[in-house]
Design an enzyme around this catalytic site. Structure first.
Site, mmCIF file in Angstrom:
data_model
loop_
_atom_site.group_PDB
_atom_site.id
_atom_site.type_symbol
_atom_site.label_atom_id
_atom_site.label_comp_id
_atom_site.label_asym_id
_atom_site.label_seq_id
_atom_site.Cartn_x
_atom_site.Cartn_y
_atom_site.Cartn_z
ATOM 1 N N CYS A 247 0.808 -1.226 0.000
ATOM 2 C CA CYS A 247 0.000 0.000 0.000
ATOM 3 C C CYS A 247 0.840 1.274 0.000
ATOM 4 C CB CYS A 247 -0.940 0.011 1.210
ATOM 5 S SG CYS A 247 -0.144 -0.410 2.772
ATOM 6 N N HIS B 228 -3.077 6.512 4.274
ATOM 7 C CA HIS B 228 -1.681 6.783 4.637
ATOM 8 C C HIS B 228 -1.258 8.182 4.174
ATOM 9 C CE1 HIS B 228 -1.449 2.633 5.562
ATOM 10 N NE2 HIS B 228 -0.816 2.171 4.518
#
EC number: 1.2.1.11
Lengths: 352, 352
Positions: free
Chosen positions: A129, A253
Site C-alpha cells: 500500500c 496513509h
C-alpha cells in the site's frame, strides 16, 4: 460480450470486503462471484450487487471454472493456493507480498507500469500500500525529469495491519479517553513478540525487523519502488530509503516524500504541473487557501492526493511533497480490481 | 547562598503550568515566585511547592525586583513586556519566537550551545519545540562527524498548539468515536482562516504559510537549527529542509531525521555510539527487542529519545533515525528552566 467468473480469496477482511465493493463498482462484466475464506468463515453470508452469496472454504478445487482470482488472505494462503488456481486456468491478482519479488511475476500499478501486465504467467502481484501511492505520485516526475533519489517518511493508518488491528486501535482510543488502561495484542505487527498501543501514540515499526535495522515494510518500499519504476528490484540508478511509522489514523496513509530529480533546472512549478497531469492523481496544493491532502478527506476514494510541493531551497532539483491515499482502496482493493479491469479490457485474462 | 526572585509570564497555559512544575523541581534557589498572566486570569490561584500563589496581571511594573523571567505568553506579549523586564534588571528566558532570530539574542539548548549564554543582553530565546529535540540528537553527530545536510519530517503533538488545541483534539476524538460530527475552531493554527479536525487525521500545516510554500514551523526548523549549531541563521555549509505535520497525539513529538555527515567512513555503529554518549539523550535502539522511542513513553520526562538508527544503504555517510521528546518539557518548559539553571550555576543572571 465475454463475461468472467471471479473469485475473491480472503473476502471477509478489511481489504477483502473492499475487494467485493470495488468489483461491484468496476467495469468488469462479471458472470459469477465466488467468495472464499478460511473454513472458519465458510457458510457465512455476504452480498454482491444486492444478491446473497454464501462464503465457501478456499480449497484448490474451489478454483475450477474461475477466470480471475482477487487474493487478499495472507502470504502463506496465496503461496499455497494461487499456483493451484493458475493450474486450473485462472489469472490471479495477489494483494500479499508472496510473489512480489519473483522476477517472473509482474508487480503492477496500472497508472505506472501497465506494460508489465502483458508478461504475466498467471500471477500478477499488487504492490504494498505505501509503495503504490508513492509511485503514482512519482511517475509523472520520473517520466519528465528523471529521479536520482527518494527519501520517504510514512504516516501509515491502522487499517494497513488489517481489520483486527483497526478494531484494537479504536478500543484503545476509547479506553484512553475513559482513563482506562490500554491493552495491545496485535500492533505493531501480529507476528512479532511485543505489542504496544497505537492510540495517541506513534509506532516506528511496521512489519518485522530485517537487516541493518530496516523493517520489512521499509525494505518493501525500497525494492518495490525500484521494480515498479525500473523493472529491477535492485536497480542502482534510483536510490530509495524509507522510514515507516504507524500513526493513530484509521484509514489513509500520509507520506512525506523528498525527491531529487535528474534535471536540475526543474522548478517546483514544473513538478506541480507534471503531477497535476499525472494519471490517478488529484493535486491539492494551494497554501493560500490551506488546501493540502488530509487522510479524512481521502477515505473511500480511489485517487492519490498530492500537495505541499516545495523546492529544497538549498539543493537544486530537490523537492518535498506530501502524498495521501486510501490505503485500503488505491493501496489495495482498488489497485487489485483496476489491474483486473486492464486485463479484461486488453484481453489478457487468458493470453494465447 | 544567593537566591532569586522568579516570575513566570503566561503561567496558566500548557507550557506555563509545566514551567511552574519544572521550576519546583529545579536546582534554582528560589526566593519568591510571581505568576503573571492576562488581566482575565489575574486573581486566580495556583500553587508553588505546596503554597498558594495568586496570579497577577502582567504589567511592566510587575517585574520590579524580579531576577529571572520565564516567558510563555505568546510572541506579542513577549515583545511588549520583556524589554520592560530587562529595563528593571531581570534576565528573561523567552519561550516564544519573538526574539529568536535577533542576532543579539542567544538561542540556546544547554546541551548543544551553552557557550552562547555568556553573550546575553537580558533576553535569551528558547528554540521551537521541534528544533530542540532534533539538535539535541544531532549535536554528538555534528561534533564527531560533521553534518552536510538534514532532511526532517515531523510528527508533532496537538499540545504544541497550546492547551485549547489539546482540549479541542480530545473533544474531536470523543465525537468521532461517538459518531458525532467533529468541529474544529483552532487547529491547524488559530490565526489562520480555515480549521480542520486533527482527530484520526493528519494536518500537514503547522503555523502559517510563508515563501515558496513552507510553513513558518518549517522555516523555524531550518533557520533555528543553523543558528544553534553554527551561530548563523543563514549558514550555507549546513543544509536543512523540513516537512512539519501535526498528528493525533496529545504530547511528545516524533521526528524522522535523515542526516548526511561529512565523514563518509562513519558507520551506523559509530553514529549510535556517539548518540549514546550525547548529553540529554537516551538511546532506545534495539530492533531485536522492539525497542524504539514512542511518544507515550516520553511524556513527563526531560530526555530526548533516539532510535531506529540505520545507514542509507545506497549513500555512504547518510543515516535515518527516529527522535522523540516531550514537546512541553524538553521542547519548552524544561529547556527554559534548564537555561535558568545554567545562568544561576554560571553566575550569569546579572553579568557584570
Amino acid at each position: 460480450m465475454r463475461t468472467y467468473n471471479v473469485a475473491i480469496l480472503g473476502a471477509t477482511g478489511a481489504v477483502g470486503t473492499r475487494l467485493v465493493q470495488q468489483l461491484e463498482q468496476s467495469t468488469i462484466p462479471v458472470a459469477s462471484v465466488k467468495l472464499l475464506a478460511s473454513a472458519r468463515s465458510a457458510g457465512k453470508k455476504a452480498t454482491f450487487k444486492g444478491e446473497e452469496v454464501t462464503i465457501e472454504e478456499a480449497t484448490p478445487e474451489a478454483f475450477v471454472g474461475i477466470d480471475i482470482v482477487l487474493a487478499s488472505a495472507g502470504g502463506s494462503v496465496s503461496k499455497r493456493l494461487l499456483p493451484e488456481a493458475v493450474k486450473r486456468g485462472a489469472v490471479c491478482i495477489d494483494n500479499t507480498s508472496a510473489f512480489r519479488m519473483d522476477p517472473e511475476v509482474p508487480l503492477v500499478v496500472p497508472e505506472v507500469n501497465p506494460e508489465q501486465l502483458k508478461k504475466h504467467h498467471g500471477i500478477i502481484a499488487n504492490p504494498n500500500c505505501s509503495t503504490i501511492q508513492m509511485v503514482v505520485a512519482l511517475k509523472p516526475v520520473f517520466e519528465k525529469f528523471g529521479i536520482e533519489q527518494v527519501i520517504v517518511s510514512t504516516y501509515q493508518a491502522a487499517s494497513g495491519a488489517g481489520q483486527s488491528a483497526l478494531n484494537e486501535f479504536f478500543q484503545e482510543s476509547r479506553d484512553y479517553l475513559d482513563d482506562k488502561e490500554m491493552s495491545a495484542e496485535i500492533l505493531p505487527t501480529a507476528s512479532d513478540k511485543k505489542h504496544y498501543p497505537l492510540a495517541f501514540n506513534l509506532l516506528p515499526q511496521i512489519d518485522v525487523f530485517e537487516d541493518e535495522g530496516y523493517t520489512h515494510e521499509e525494505w518493501k518500499m525500497i525494492h518495490e519502488t525500484k521494480k515498479i519504476l525500473l523493472n529491477d528490484m535492485n536497480a542502482t540508478d534510483l536510490k530509495v530509503t524509507a522510514t515507516c511509522v504507524r500513526v493513530p489514523v484509521p484509514i489513509s496513509h500520509g507520506e512525506s516524500v523528498y525527491v531529487q530529480v535528474k534535471d536540475k533546472k526543474a522548478t517546483a512549478q514544473d513538478i506541480r504541473a507534471a503531477i497535476a497531469e499525472g494519471e490517478g492523481i488529484v493535486l491539492q496544493d494551494d497554501p493560500s487557501q490551506q488546501i493540502y491532502p488530509q487522510p479524512l478527506n481521502a477515505v473511500g476514494t480511489r485517487e492519490t492526493y498530492v500537495g505541499r510541493i516545495r523546492p529544497d531551497q538549498e539543493n537544486a532539483g530537490a523537492f518535498n511533497m506530501w502524498v495521501v491515499s486510501d490505503n485500503l482502496l488505491k493501496g489495495a482493493a482498488w489497485n487489485t480490481v483496476e489491474i483486473a479491469e486492464r486485463l479484461v479490457s486488453e484481453d489478457l485474462v487468458h493470453p494465447q
